[in-house]
Design a protein around this motif. Structure first.
Motif, PDB file in Angstrom:
ATOM      1  N   VAL A  91       4.042 -31.913 -65.510  1.00 24.27           N
ATOM      2  CA  VAL A  91       4.194 -32.966 -64.377  1.00 24.27           C
ATOM      3  C   VAL A  91       3.839 -34.216 -64.687  1.00 24.27           C
ATOM      4  O   VAL A  91       2.619 -34.579 -65.335  1.00 24.27           O
ATOM      5  CB  VAL A  91       3.496 -32.447 -63.053  1.00 24.27           C
ATOM      6  CG1 VAL A  91       3.498 -33.258 -61.733  1.00 24.27           C
ATOM      7  CG2 VAL A  91       3.859 -30.824 -62.595  1.00 24.27           C
ATOM      8  N   THR A 104       3.456 -17.730 -66.103  1.00 23.89           N
ATOM      9  CA  THR A 104       3.243 -19.250 -65.925  1.00 23.89           C
ATOM     10  C   THR A 104       1.684 -19.247 -66.092  1.00 23.89           C
ATOM     11  O   THR A 104       1.010 -18.800 -65.239  1.00 23.89           O
ATOM     12  CB  THR A 104       3.828 -19.783 -64.849  1.00 23.89           C
ATOM     13  OG1 THR A 104       5.258 -19.702 -64.760  1.00 23.89           O
ATOM     14  CG2 THR A 104       3.916 -21.443 -64.772  1.00 23.89           C
ATOM     15  N   THR A 105       1.009 -19.910 -67.028  1.00 28.89           N
ATOM     16  CA  THR A 105      -0.148 -20.215 -67.361  1.00 28.89           C
ATOM     17  C   THR A 105      -0.635 -21.580 -67.581  1.00 28.89           C
ATOM     18  O   THR A 105       0.169 -22.362 -68.016  1.00 28.89           O
ATOM     19  CB  THR A 105      -0.837 -19.127 -68.331  1.00 28.89           C
ATOM     20  OG1 THR A 105      -1.927 -19.298 -68.667  1.00 28.89           O
ATOM     21  CG2 THR A 105       0.027 -19.528 -69.610  1.00 28.89           C
ATOM     22  N   GLU A 115       9.502 -32.595 -61.521  1.00 28.07           N
ATOM     23  CA  GLU A 115       9.093 -33.679 -60.541  1.00 28.07           C
ATOM     24  C   GLU A 115       7.935 -33.127 -59.909  1.00 28.07           C
ATOM     25  O   GLU A 115       7.958 -31.923 -59.172  1.00 28.07           O
ATOM     26  CB  GLU A 115      10.546 -34.091 -59.844  1.00 28.07           C
ATOM     27  CG  GLU A 115      11.487 -34.906 -60.341  1.00 28.07           C
ATOM     28  CD  GLU A 115      12.497 -35.250 -59.366  1.00 28.07           C
ATOM     29  OE1 GLU A 115      13.283 -36.160 -59.896  1.00 28.07           O
ATOM     30  OE2 GLU A 115      12.612 -34.578 -58.350  1.00 28.07           O
ATOM     31  N   HIS A 116       7.239 -34.150 -59.257  1.00 30.41           N
ATOM     32  CA  HIS A 116       6.131 -33.815 -58.436  1.00 30.41           C
ATOM     33  C   HIS A 116       6.664 -33.208 -56.971  1.00 30.41           C
ATOM     34  O   HIS A 116       7.445 -34.006 -56.480  1.00 30.41           O
ATOM     35  CB  HIS A 116       5.158 -35.007 -58.297  1.00 30.41           C
ATOM     36  CG  HIS A 116       3.870 -34.601 -57.497  1.00 30.41           C
ATOM     37  ND1 HIS A 116       3.353 -35.759 -56.824  1.00 30.41           N
ATOM     38  CD2 HIS A 116       3.096 -33.700 -57.380  1.00 30.41           C
ATOM     39  CE1 HIS A 116       2.144 -35.015 -56.504  1.00 30.41           C
ATOM     40  NE2 HIS A 116       2.149 -33.913 -56.687  1.00 30.41           N
ATOM     41  N   MET A 117       6.166 -32.249 -56.491  1.00 33.35           N
ATOM     42  CA  MET A 117       6.665 -31.800 -55.257  1.00 33.35           C
ATOM     43  C   MET A 117       5.727 -31.901 -54.083  1.00 33.35           C
ATOM     44  O   MET A 117       4.627 -31.795 -54.458  1.00 33.35           O
ATOM     45  CB  MET A 117       7.139 -30.373 -55.233  1.00 33.35           C
ATOM     46  CG  MET A 117       8.330 -30.219 -56.376  1.00 33.35           C
ATOM     47  SD  MET A 117       8.901 -28.591 -56.171  1.00 33.35           S
ATOM     48  CE  MET A 117       7.905 -27.908 -57.752  1.00 33.35           C
ATOM     49  N   SER A 123       1.369 -24.929 -68.814  1.00 31.59           N
ATOM     50  CA  SER A 123       1.447 -26.110 -68.204  1.00 31.59           C
ATOM     51  C   SER A 123       0.473 -26.846 -69.000  1.00 31.59           C
ATOM     52  O   SER A 123      -0.715 -26.674 -69.128  1.00 31.59           O
ATOM     53  CB  SER A 123       0.874 -26.043 -66.821  1.00 31.59           C
ATOM     54  OG  SER A 123       1.947 -24.815 -66.024  1.00 31.59           O
ATOM     55  N   GLY A 127       0.468 -17.785 -60.123  1.00 36.67           N
ATOM     56  CA  GLY A 127      -0.738 -17.849 -59.383  1.00 36.67           C
ATOM     57  C   GLY A 127      -0.691 -19.324 -58.670  1.00 36.67           C
ATOM     58  O   GLY A 127       0.236 -19.918 -58.497  1.00 36.67           O
ATOM     59  N   GLY A 128      -2.038 -19.675 -58.370  1.00 36.32           N
ATOM     60  CA  GLY A 128      -3.143 -19.663 -59.130  1.00 36.32           C
ATOM     61  C   GLY A 128      -2.852 -19.245 -60.706  1.00 36.32           C
ATOM     62  O   GLY A 128      -2.133 -19.814 -61.285  1.00 36.32           O
ATOM     63  N   GLU A 129      -4.001 -18.883 -61.346  1.00 36.38           N
ATOM     64  CA  GLU A 129      -4.132 -18.618 -62.722  1.00 36.38           C
ATOM     65  C   GLU A 129      -3.919 -17.047 -63.094  1.00 36.38           C
ATOM     66  O   GLU A 129      -4.895 -16.373 -62.822  1.00 36.38           O
ATOM     67  CB  GLU A 129      -5.206 -19.312 -63.392  1.00 36.38           C
ATOM     68  CG  GLU A 129      -5.370 -19.188 -64.972  1.00 36.38           C
ATOM     69  CD  GLU A 129      -3.950 -19.395 -65.596  1.00 36.38           C
ATOM     70  OE1 GLU A 129      -3.226 -20.308 -65.414  1.00 36.38           O
ATOM     71  OE2 GLU A 129      -3.499 -18.615 -66.583  1.00 36.38           O
ATOM     72  N   MET A 166       0.878 -24.940 -53.453  1.00 34.17           N
ATOM     73  CA  MET A 166       1.577 -24.319 -54.564  1.00 34.17           C
ATOM     74  C   MET A 166       0.628 -23.315 -55.030  1.00 34.17           C
ATOM     75  O   MET A 166       1.240 -22.133 -55.575  1.00 34.17           O
ATOM     76  CB  MET A 166       1.710 -25.588 -55.631  1.00 34.17           C
ATOM     77  CG  MET A 166       2.631 -25.202 -56.729  1.00 34.17           C
ATOM     78  SD  MET A 166       4.340 -24.698 -56.547  1.00 34.17           S
ATOM     79  CE  MET A 166       4.983 -25.564 -57.718  1.00 34.17           C
ATOM     80  N   TYR A 180      -3.090 -32.898 -58.711  1.00 34.83           N
ATOM     81  CA  TYR A 180      -1.813 -32.799 -58.010  1.00 34.83           C
ATOM     82  C   TYR A 180      -1.642 -31.181 -57.286  1.00 34.83           C
ATOM     83  O   TYR A 180      -0.598 -31.071 -56.469  1.00 34.83           O
ATOM     84  CB  TYR A 180      -0.601 -33.153 -58.613  1.00 34.83           C
ATOM     85  CG  TYR A 180      -0.395 -32.315 -59.845  1.00 34.83           C
ATOM     86  CD1 TYR A 180      -0.045 -31.119 -59.879  1.00 34.83           C
ATOM     87  CD2 TYR A 180      -0.585 -32.860 -61.193  1.00 34.83           C
ATOM     88  CE1 TYR A 180       0.143 -30.340 -61.126  1.00 34.83           C
ATOM     89  CE2 TYR A 180      -0.534 -31.999 -62.222  1.00 34.83           C
ATOM     90  CZ  TYR A 180      -0.117 -30.616 -62.281  1.00 34.83           C
ATOM     91  OH  TYR A 180      -0.143 -30.227 -63.447  1.00 34.83           O
TER      92      TYR A 180
HETATM   93  N1  SAM Z   1      -1.913 -22.092 -62.945  1.00 29.73           N
HETATM   94  C1  SAM Z   1      -0.806 -21.779 -63.709  1.00 29.73           C
HETATM   95  C2  SAM Z   1      -0.221 -23.020 -64.468  1.00 29.73           C
HETATM   96  O1  SAM Z   1      -0.651 -23.991 -64.026  1.00 29.73           O
HETATM   97  O2  SAM Z   1       0.701 -23.069 -64.926  1.00 29.73           O
HETATM   98  C3  SAM Z   1       0.298 -21.193 -62.735  1.00 29.73           C
HETATM   99  C4  SAM Z   1       0.356 -21.731 -61.269  1.00 29.73           C
HETATM  100  S1  SAM Z   1       0.725 -23.567 -61.100  1.00 29.73           S
HETATM  101  C5  SAM Z   1       0.707 -23.450 -59.338  1.00 29.73           C
HETATM  102  C6  SAM Z   1       2.499 -23.489 -61.656  1.00 29.73           C
HETATM  103  C7  SAM Z   1       3.326 -24.756 -62.060  1.00 29.73           C
HETATM  104  O3  SAM Z   1       3.016 -25.467 -60.759  1.00 29.73           O
HETATM  105  C8  SAM Z   1       2.498 -25.629 -62.916  1.00 29.73           C
HETATM  106  O4  SAM Z   1       3.292 -26.016 -64.251  1.00 29.73           O
HETATM  107  C9  SAM Z   1       2.074 -26.877 -62.387  1.00 29.73           C
HETATM  108  O5  SAM Z   1       1.883 -27.868 -63.050  1.00 29.73           O
HETATM  109  C10 SAM Z   1       3.114 -26.726 -61.293  1.00 29.73           C
HETATM  110  N2  SAM Z   1       2.559 -27.683 -59.935  1.00 29.73           N
HETATM  111  C11 SAM Z   1       1.479 -27.302 -59.363  1.00 29.73           C
HETATM  112  N3  SAM Z   1       1.614 -28.336 -58.328  1.00 29.73           N
HETATM  113  C12 SAM Z   1       2.680 -29.061 -58.222  1.00 29.73           C
HETATM  114  C13 SAM Z   1       3.287 -30.041 -57.714  1.00 29.73           C
HETATM  115  N4  SAM Z   1       2.928 -30.183 -56.304  1.00 29.73           N
HETATM  116  N5  SAM Z   1       4.563 -30.333 -57.639  1.00 29.73           N
HETATM  117  C14 SAM Z   1       5.095 -29.897 -59.023  1.00 29.73           C
HETATM  118  N6  SAM Z   1       4.425 -28.855 -59.738  1.00 29.73           N
HETATM  119  C15 SAM Z   1       3.241 -28.585 -59.222  1.00 29.73           C
END
Ligand code: SAM
Ligand code: SF4
Length: 363
Positions: free
Chosen positions: A160, A95-96, A188-190, A119, A67-69, A358, A27
């Motif tokens: 998610v 956030t990792t 929620e998925h965005m 996550s 990030g990213g990570e 994202m 996602y």
């Molecule tokens: N890589 C790290 C991680 O996964 O925690 C930090 C960045 S990641 C983009 C941050 C959070 O965004 C994660 O919890 C991920 O599940 C969530 N995420 C990524 N794409 C998303 C989306 N389209 N809708 C909702 N949450 C999203």
């Protein structure tokens, strides 16, 4: 103070350290990855700390590195130590995806990190592999435990839920989190994925998540006032693994109700009073918290974004590198925040997804 035209004040800054990542969550990123930012376009450590310092003087009280990570950044502990030395010291979190946290957690805690959000969308190895396109579940679980052991508490878990992938696992995830003492939040998925695969009609809604959890747990909504600007709607879990232990045996689980604040006596479990934990639901799409939003973001290449869904950004890296003074940078930041949009308008006929996905904005 960073105020906008709608009376909101920005006190929470998210800084993206990189747009790269070892995982490829379906996602979030395509299997082949994305066109990464050029290294020379990324903010240097000194630039990150200088900008963060300006935000702190303007009233930011919490900084989250993302990030990213972010744990892929080779000098993360040094950056955290420098941010912890700012005055007043901001609350610091990361956030990792947790993949490398087992080794990194002690050094991050020693550097001054307060908390982590990990996550984790599933506890099933095959589902994890399918969802992230990498076989790293064991590493993440070790990372979560290491973060807890290092005192990076409360450990928050972000999940998610995707229909047909991990939706049915939601109660099991909550049970696992309750047993371990982690705070689980479903998001929620965005519409922020580069593949543009988001679909409002098929996304899993906050309401659906709560209904599913309520088949197994009794939830009681925490008064909204208690969560201030936090996006998660919080629910106390009134029964479950902890309740069983306190009741002295397997108790009746699953009151089957989501109790609203003020519901008298609702959801009490047989063994006593009080909750065994909490669960959060972040309904960014169906229950937006835009009116209370206190966030701003800096991308890894130094662009200020005042909303995840903003179509415009304010370049801070250029003025930084051109020798801009603190006063000049602060003026830019104040003006950007003053122009923050009222809300994200997902669902409006004219909604257009931002160009940055994202992972490049900083989630
Ligand atoms: N890589 C790290 C991680 O996964 O925690 C930090 C960045 S990641 C983009 C941050 C959070 O965004 C994660 O919890 C991920 O599940 C969530 N995420 C990524 N794409 C998303 C989306 N389209 N809708 C909702 N949450 C999203
Ligand atoms: Fe990486 Fe986080 Fe995106 Fe997954 S959600 S691909 S871990 S940036």
């Amino acid at each position: 103070m960073l105020a906008d035209a709608f009376g909101r004040v920005a006190t929470d800054l998210r800084i993206s350290l990189t747009d790269r990542c070892q995982l490829r969550c379906t996602y979030c990123m395509p299997a082949e990855g994305l066109k990464w930012l050029r290294k020379l376009d990324l903010l240097t450590d000194a630039e990150i700390v200088r900008l963060a310092g300006l935000f702190v003087t303007e009233g930011v009280r919490a900084i989250r590195l993302t990030g990213g990570e972010p744990t892929a950044h080779p000098r993360l502990p040094a950056i955290i130590a420098a941010l912890a030395a700012l005055t007043p010291r901001p609350e610091l979190s990361v956030t990792t995806n947790g993949v490398t946290l087992a080794a990194a957690a002690p050094a991050l805690a020693a550097a001054g990190l307060d908390r982590v959000n990990v996550s984790l969308d599933t506890l099933d190895r095959e589902t994890y592999r399918a969802l992230t396109r990498r076989d790293r579940l064991a590493d993440v679980l070790a990372g979560v435990a290491a973060a807890d052991a290092a005192g990076l508490r409360p450990v928050k878990i972000n999940a998610v839920l995707m229909r047909g992938v991990n939706l049915a696992e939601a109660p099991a995830l909550l049970e696992w989190a309750l047993r371990a003492g982690y705070q689980l939040r479903f998001i929620e998925h965005m519409p922020l994925d580069p593949q543009h695969g988001w679909n409002r009609a098929t996304m899993v809604t906050a309401e659906e998540i709560l209904a599913l959890l309520s088949e197994r747990f009794t939830l009681r909504a925490v008064e909204p006032g208690a969560r201030e600007s936090a996006p998660a709607e919080l629910f106390e879990v009134l029964d479950g693994p902890g309740a069983d232990a306190r009741a002295g045996g397997p108790g009746a689980v699953g009151g089957g109700a989501v109790d609203r604040p003020g519901a008298v006596g609702a959801g009490a479990w047989a063994g006593g009073s009080g909750a065994v934990g909490t669960v959060g639901v972040i309904g960014s799409v169906t229950r937006p918290f835009c009116r209370r939003c206190d966030r701003v973001r800096i991308t890894a290449d130094g662009q200020l974004r005042t909303c995840l869904f903003a179509r415009a950004e304010t370049d801070l890296r250029g003025p930084l590198r051109d020798g801009g003074s603190d006063a000049e940078l602060i003026a830019l930041i104040r003006a950007a925040v003053a122009g923050k949009q009222s809300g994200h308008a997902i669902g409006a006929a004219d909604f257009v997804q931002p160009e940055r996905p994202m992972s490049a904005i900083g989630g």
